[in-house]
Design an enzyme around this catalytic site. Structure first.
Site, PDB file in Angstrom:
ATOM      1  NE  ARG A 188     -31.016  70.545   6.972  1.00 46.15           N
ATOM      2  CZ  ARG A 188     -31.357  71.725   6.455  1.00 46.15           C
ATOM      3  NH1 ARG A 188     -30.732  72.817   6.815  1.00 46.15           N
ATOM      4  NH2 ARG A 188     -32.332  71.798   5.563  1.00 46.15           N
TER       5      ARG A 188
ATOM      6  CE  LYS B  14     -30.844  77.128  10.269  1.00 43.72           C
ATOM      7  NZ  LYS B  14     -30.763  76.019  11.205  1.00 43.72           N
TER       8      LYS B  14
HETATM    9  N1  PMM Z   1     -32.573  73.928   9.686  1.00 39.35           N
HETATM   10  C1  PMM Z   1     -33.391  74.103   8.642  1.00 39.35           C
HETATM   11  C2  PMM Z   1     -34.088  73.012   8.066  1.00 39.35           C
HETATM   12  N2  PMM Z   1     -33.912  71.767   8.552  1.00 39.35           N
HETATM   13  N3  PMM Z   1     -32.903  70.301  10.080  1.00 39.35           N
HETATM   14  C3  PMM Z   1     -32.100  70.102  11.128  1.00 39.35           C
HETATM   15  N4  PMM Z   1     -31.948  68.869  11.629  1.00 39.35           N
HETATM   16  N5  PMM Z   1     -31.413  71.123  11.714  1.00 39.35           N
HETATM   17  C4  PMM Z   1     -31.525  72.420  11.286  1.00 39.35           C
HETATM   18  O1  PMM Z   1     -30.905  73.319  11.879  1.00 39.35           O
HETATM   19  C5  PMM Z   1     -32.395  72.667  10.179  1.00 39.35           C
HETATM   20  C6  PMM Z   1     -33.076  71.559   9.594  1.00 39.35           C
HETATM   21  C7  PMM Z   1     -33.606  75.470   8.088  1.00 39.35           C
HETATM   22  O2  PMM Z   1     -32.607  75.814   7.186  1.00 39.35           O
HETATM   23  P1  PMM Z   1     -32.799  75.835   5.575  1.00 39.35           P
HETATM   24  O3  PMM Z   1     -33.991  76.688   5.278  1.00 39.35           O
HETATM   25  O4  PMM Z   1     -31.569  76.410   5.058  1.00 39.35           O
HETATM   26  O5  PMM Z   1     -32.993  74.418   5.124  1.00 39.35           O
END
Ligand code: PMM
Length: 277
Positions: free
Chosen positions: A255, A216
């Site tokens: 995650r 992030k």
């Molecule tokens: N962040 C992203 C996508 N899905 N789901 C949860 N539960 N928590 C998060 O912080 C989250 C998510 C965005 O990140 P990406 O684009 O790297 O998938």
């Protein structure tokens, strides 16, 4: 179905499989279904406990795919990866969640916590599946203008508490509910740091907590001058440090994009704490 678990004493490691052309963190790398499936298999071999498959980018300002397009991206990948690991589907749409559950997914990861689609909460209650409800204040196009809090931890706790009430009221079983403060979603970097520092306050709601800091923006900027921020693919070391913090401050799961770095960091932290070698 019970919540997935990690190796004894460790958080669940959820490996990210983004089937999107435009995610900030790995945009386009796994957009073809066969590439996404191959990537998911690698993450599993590396030690991911769960594979989180998503077809919608949530980076600030992103345009939403149509439901048809999201289904087209996600379904073949969920179907194939269910054969190798527990799969969660990262979606805000009930129809996509339903199709993924039919294809074998065992967990729904909804970054809107049920606010984007009124059908989501009844679906999750009816299917009796594990559900991640993230703190959310609106779709990506508008979310950064909503990053205003009196006390970010208290405000996120209150808003997540309202979600918990609605979810349990609709019949979602308490043991199926995971909460996520939503790092970077309607949060400035300072908000994300404060939530991470005070992570243990989030567990006070009595539900497992998922931490999604991986790659992030707030990790790109830390310690760097404006203009010299780390690019998304250069944030895995910083992510690993936040993973150790999450693991030692009560998180149920993390995650992450880089499963190897995550497990290396957890091995070191565990050994320093006197655990397995
Ligand atoms: N962040 C992203 C996508 N899905 N789901 C949860 N539960 N928590 C998060 O912080 C989250 C998510 C965005 O990140 P990406 O684009 O790297 O998938």
């Amino acid at each position: 179905m019970p919540l997935p678990t990690g190796r004894a004493g460790r958080p669940v490691v959820m490996g990210v499989v983004n089937v999107t052309p435009d995610s900030f963190s790995d945009g386009g790398q796994w957009f073809q279904p066969e590439d996404a499936v191959a990537h998911g298999r690698v993450l599993r071999q590396q030690g991911a406990d769960v594979l989180d498959v998503g077809g919608e980018s949530t980076r600030p300002g992103a345009q939403r795919p149509t439901q048809e397009e999201e289904l087209r991206r996600v379904l073949p990948v969920v179907e194939a990866l269910c054969a190798v690991a527990p799969v969660s589907v990262d979606t805000m749409r009930a129809a996509v969640a339903a199709a993924a559950l039919d294809a074998g997914a065992s967990l729904v990861n909804d970054v809107s916590g049920g606010l984007a689609d009124p059908e989501m909460v009844p679906l999750v209650a009816e299917r009796g599946v594990a559900y991640v409800a993230m703190h959310w204040r609106g779709h990506s196009a508008r979310m950064q203008s909503r990053a205003r809090y009196d006390d970010v931890v208290a405000d996120v706790l209150r808003e997540l508490g309202e979600r918990v009430e609605q979810l349990l009221g609709a019949g979602v079983r308490p043991e199926h509910l995971v909460l996520d403060p939503g790092f970077g979603f309607a949060k400035t970097p300072e908000h994300s740091w404060e939530l991470l520092r005070r992570l243990e306050e989030l567990t006070a709601l009595g539900h497992p907590v998922l931490v999604g800091t991986s790659r992030k923006g707030f990790l790109g900027a830390v310690g760097r001058a404006a203009g010299a921020e780390r690019a998304p693919l250069e944030r895995d070391v910083a992510t690993a440090v936040t993973t150790v913090h999450a693991a030692t401050h009560g998180a149920w799961g993390v995650r992450v994009h880089d499963v190897v770095a995550t497990l290396d960091a957890l091995d070191v932290a565990e050994t320093l704490a006197g655990g397995p070698r």
